[in-house]
Scaffold this active site. Structure first.
Site, PDB file in Angstrom:
ATOM      1  N   HIS A  87      19.025 -10.892 -32.035  1.00  0.00           N
ATOM      2  CA  HIS A  87      17.867 -10.013 -31.831  1.00  0.00           C
ATOM      3  C   HIS A  87      17.668  -9.678 -30.360  1.00  0.00           C
ATOM      4  CE1 HIS A  87      15.269 -13.749 -31.407  1.00  0.00           C
ATOM      5  NE2 HIS A  87      14.582 -12.949 -30.605  1.00  0.00           N
ATOM      6  N   ASP A 223      21.563 -16.053 -35.773  1.00  0.00           N
ATOM      7  CA  ASP A 223      20.981 -15.174 -34.749  1.00  0.00           C
ATOM      8  C   ASP A 223      21.700 -15.309 -33.393  1.00  0.00           C
ATOM      9  OD1 ASP A 223      19.311 -13.512 -33.323  1.00  0.00           O
ATOM     10  OD2 ASP A 223      17.456 -14.423 -34.037  1.00  0.00           O
ATOM     11  N   SER A 647      14.045 -16.983 -26.523  1.00  0.00           N
ATOM     12  CA  SER A 647      15.099 -16.610 -27.452  1.00  0.00           C
ATOM     13  C   SER A 647      16.420 -16.523 -26.716  1.00  0.00           C
ATOM     14  CB  SER A 647      14.790 -15.274 -28.103  1.00  0.00           C
ATOM     15  OG  SER A 647      13.950 -15.489 -29.196  1.00  0.00           O
TER      16      SER A 647
HETATM   17  N1  ARG Z   1      10.272 -14.331 -34.277  1.00  0.00           N
HETATM   18  C1  ARG Z   1      11.365 -14.240 -33.354  1.00  0.00           C
HETATM   19  C2  ARG Z   1      10.866 -13.849 -31.952  1.00  0.00           C
HETATM   20  O1  ARG Z   1       9.679 -13.747 -31.751  1.00  0.00           O
HETATM   21  C3  ARG Z   1      12.444 -13.318 -33.839  1.00  0.00           C
HETATM   22  C4  ARG Z   1      12.107 -11.863 -33.871  1.00  0.00           C
HETATM   23  C5  ARG Z   1      13.192 -10.963 -34.375  1.00  0.00           C
HETATM   24  N2  ARG Z   1      13.383 -11.000 -35.820  1.00  0.00           N
HETATM   25  C6  ARG Z   1      12.701 -10.259 -36.741  1.00  0.00           C
HETATM   26  N3  ARG Z   1      12.978 -10.424 -38.009  1.00  0.00           N
HETATM   27  N4  ARG Z   1      11.783  -9.361 -36.444  1.00  0.00           N
HETATM   28  O2  ARG Z   1      11.443 -13.159 -31.192  1.00  0.00           O
HETATM   29  N1  ASP Z   2      11.590 -15.358 -31.150  1.00  0.00           N
HETATM   30  C1  ASP Z   2      11.022 -15.563 -29.815  1.00  0.00           C
HETATM   31  C2  ASP Z   2      11.789 -14.810 -28.720  1.00  0.00           C
HETATM   32  O1  ASP Z   2      12.337 -13.775 -28.964  1.00  0.00           O
HETATM   33  C3  ASP Z   2      10.947 -17.009 -29.508  1.00  0.00           C
HETATM   34  C4  ASP Z   2       9.603 -17.585 -29.883  1.00  0.00           C
HETATM   35  O2  ASP Z   2       8.607 -16.879 -29.798  1.00  0.00           O
HETATM   36  O3  ASP Z   2       9.593 -18.771 -30.217  1.00  0.00           O
HETATM   37  O4  ASP Z   2      11.778 -15.147 -27.574  1.00  0.00           O
END
Ligand code: ARG
Ligand code: ASP
Length: 712
Positions: A87, A223, A647
């Site tokens: 991502h 990921d 991330s």
């Molecule tokens: N929750 C994770 C973060 O805040 C991954 C976000 C990307 N994935 C998604 N399905 N939107 O970045």
């Molecule tokens: N998914 C988040 C990021 O992209 C990480 C988090 O918020 O724990 O940095």
């Protein structure tokens, strides 16, 4: 019965040590990590703080980078190979995908360096060193000066410090405050600009589980993506050139395939974006009861519209995929955050901590005064500017404002108008005829909520317009009648634009709507916000200083470690967090194991649900048991305190070997940005063995595996 519960709660809160009322966890400054060394080693760490951060010798910090502007990456080979999340590389993967070469869907691997794909605009930032510059920044600041004077002295001092270290070098630098300006840290960096895409899994692996599983454990998302940094012949930053060479990092991470057990020590080094552990009860109450709910309500509407459109065809599903991913990410996180704050009784805990603090009435006054402006700001971002039409209207409004300024020449205006025409034309050519119905729904529904929940009481000019027409009908009329809904006409006007044309455009219904809103925002609201935020900054500066002083005097003198919970809030600078691999209990009677396996992917498989499609090739690898030497682990959780920006961060074992890539948190723990709780909060890590399994067996990129240093 009830009363007894209250008494018990109070007794617990009242004897709770000072540190217990702030968030636990911690995102530590690498240069001060020696203070944590004893604690880290007691939790199982086998290396020293100096192995992790050393300003003068190669250390783990030299393997870790800010990837782009909001993620983390790490070197995994002597030839500048970088691992980060899928991502985080998503935009680059999409940019290189075409109908013929659909890397997003099918995955991609460069089997030689010639096949690696340049990514213009992508940078990685490598920290050279950091330094406490508090004394220099505060030179000339005394107790008796105004906040404004303080600001301007600090700003000038920072500029001087940065100039001094960067002048005549290829370094870049910035100074950031910590503890609300009680301390200042200088960061000196090199920014590398030639970064190339090397590999990515197919999205059915890299995004497996999609938004359904996002922020959740148990997780099965592969990921990761792979890049390489290039440098000039002296190993220094350079713009893209085919003559550039793979960058030789001072340090890269070795990879361990060893099995990981519950309780094992892990640490994470990376770029956490924002935490707010010092927030007062007033701020937390606003977030929990007003701000997050308003955001969630608006985004629920928008998501419902996009998702309904996505149901219409696979093409539309793709069309809205990245919008949905980014809108849903915050939407889901805030829901978890509200739940978590309530569960932890965060507001009440904060209140207890504030009892008797003479600053509290001032805090309350500023928060009360600022609430309206804060909400206006929120609604403008989440509602007014949520449709493409209004974003385009804002660009048109800028042209109109420029046109009113006679110091700007006709020629400049005409060029500005032509460039707006060009980008609008691209927007219309894309899929405007089908997208317009979706966009108009987004516009009407979000504006209606904005009107009912905020504007009706705060914008007289809008309420006046609703005398003869309902808000719903008014907004529908605006979308229908605006010139922005008439591609041919607006593009023609802009291509032949003369200053006087603005007089026509100001009468457009969308401009008539947007112009007073933006006018009020720019002339009034933003000023109040700036003033109130400055007041809050100075209050928090005193509040935090007091807190730290009390905290330090309450500690035993031999306890020099900072590991009790008073770390400086995250601010997108390099930090270290550590913890142990651990399961967690989401609710009574349920325990989630600390790791997941490929069996879980097969268990989730559903060919009819996009998020759960499993590639045949992965099934072959699994069912033919072709997984050696990597095995079948997919992800694991631990108690590392992480946040957005972490991330892609390397998750390392007690020896400093790479064991995974951080990519998310558990939903029940997303309040950790405000209040961390070691029983509830977990970071989610992609097991490095699943990443290598995909690179090796799925993508067949043995060339990349051969570059790595793997400890079996
Ligand atoms: N929750 C994770 C973060 O805040 C991954 C976000 C990307 N994935 C998604 N399905 N939107 O970045
Ligand atoms: N998914 C988040 C990021 O992209 C990480 C988090 O918020 O724990 O940095």
């Amino acid at each position: 019965m009830k009363r007894r519960v209250i008494i018990i709660v109070c007794a617990v809160l009242c004897v709770m040590p000072l540190s217990g009322l702030l968030a636990q966890g911690g995102m530590w400054l690498p240069m001060l990590l020696e203070k944590n060394q004893k604690d880290m080693q007691s939790k199982g760490c086998k290396i020293s703080a100096k192995d992790i951060y050393d300003a003068n010798n190669a250390s783990i910090k030299d393997a870790v980078m800010l990837f782009g502007s909001g993620c983390t990456g790490e070197f995994v080979s002597g030839e500048g190979l970088v691992f980060t999340n899928h991502h985080c590389g998503y935009g680059q993967i999409v940019a290189h995908s075409t109908v013929e070469h659909d890397y997003l869907t099918n995955g991609f691997a460069a089997y030689s360096k010639q096949e690696e794909l340049p990514c213009p605009g992508l940078t990685v930032t490598l920290l050279q060193y950091m330094k406490d510059v508090t004394a220099e920044v505060l030179k000339g600041v005394s107790k008796n000066i105004s906040e404004k004077q303080r600001e301007s002295i600090v700003e000038q001092n920072i500029k001087d410090i940065v100039d001094k270290v960067t002048k005549g070098t290829n370094l870049s630098a910035y100074v950031k405050p910590i503890y609300y300006g009680n301390q200042y840290i200088l960061y000196v960096n090199k920014i590398y600009k030639d970064v190339r895409l090397v590999a990515a899994p197919p999205s059915n692996i890299g995004k497996f589980g999609g938004d359904t599983d996002n922020w959740m454990w148990p997780r099965h998302t592969g990921d990761f993506s792979v890049f390489r940094v290039y440098a000039d012949s002296n190993n220094e930053p350079a713009e893209y050139s085919k003559d550039n060479k793979p960058y030789t990092p001072k340090k890269f991470l070795k990879i361990s395939l060893k099995d990981k057990q519950e309780g094992d020590f892990t640490f994470v080094m990376g770029y956490p974006g924002t935490t707010k552990q010092f927030l007062t009860s007033y701020a937390v109450e606003d977030i929990q009861n007003i701000e997050d709910p308003a955001r969630i309500k608006l985004r629920t509407e928008i998501l419902n519209i996009y998702k309904a459109a996505q149901e219409e065809s696979p093409a539309k599903r793709l069309r809205y995929a990245s919008e949905v991913a980014s809108i849903a990410n915050g939407w889901k996180k805030w829901q978890g955050e509200v739940k978590g704050l309530k569960f932890l009784n965060a507001v009440e805990r904060k209140r207890q901590q504030e009892v008797g603090n003479p600053l509290m009435p001032q805090f309350k006054q500023v928060y009360d005064a600022n609430r309206k402006y804060k909400m206006e700001n929120l609604y403008i971002g989440e509602a007014v500017l949520s449709s493409d039409m209004m974003i385009n209207a804002r660009r048109l409004l800028r042209l109109i404002d420029l046109s009113k300024d006679n110091s700007i020449s006709e020629e400049v205006l005409s060029n500005q108008a032509k460039s707006l025409a060009k980008s609008l034309q691209e927007y219309y050519d894309n899929d405007f005829t089908s997208h317009r119905s979706v966009d108009s729904l987004v516009f009407v529904r979000t504006m209606k909520i904005f009107y009912d929940d905020f504007a009706k009481d705060n914008y007289v000019f809008l309420r006046d317009r609703m005398n003869k027409i309902s808000a719903q009908d008014y907004f529908a009329m605006v979308y229908k009648k605006t010139i922005l809904n008439n591609p041919e006409k607006i593009v023609k006007v802009l291509n032949n634009y003369k200053r006087k044309d603005y007089k026509e455009l100001v009468n457009d219904v969308a401009i008539e709507l947007l112009s007073p809103i933006m006018g009020q925002y720019i002339n009034e609201t933003s000023k109040h916000l700036r003033e109130n935020n400055a007041k809050l900054d100075s209050l928090y500066r005193i509040y935090t200083a007091d807190y730290l002083a009390k905290f330090n005097s309450s500690r035993k003198s031999e306890d020099v470690s900072m590991n009790d919970g008073v770390f400086p809030d995250a601010n997108l600078t390099l930090r270290v967090t550590y913890g142990n691999i651990a399961p967690f209990k989401p609710k009574d009677g349920v325990t989630y194991r600390h790791y997941t396996t490929i069996a879980g992917i097969m268990g989730k498989e559903d060919p009819n649900v996009y998020d759960y499609v499993v590639e045949q090739k992965l099934k072959d690898i699994y069912y033919n048991n072709d997984m050696a030497p990597y095995g079948d682990r997919v992800a694991f959780i631990a108690t590392n305190h992480t946040t957005g920006g972490n991330s892609g961060s390397p998750v390392m074992d007690a020896e400093g070997n790479l064991i995974g890539l951080n990519f998310d948190r558990n939903w029940e723990g997303t309040m950790s940005d405000i209040l961390y709780d070691k029983d509830l909060c977990r970071n989610i890590t992609l097991d490095i063995r699943y990443c290598l399994l995909i690179i090796d067996k799925y993508l067949g990129a043995k060339n990349l595996i051969d570059e790595l240093e793997i400890i079996k």
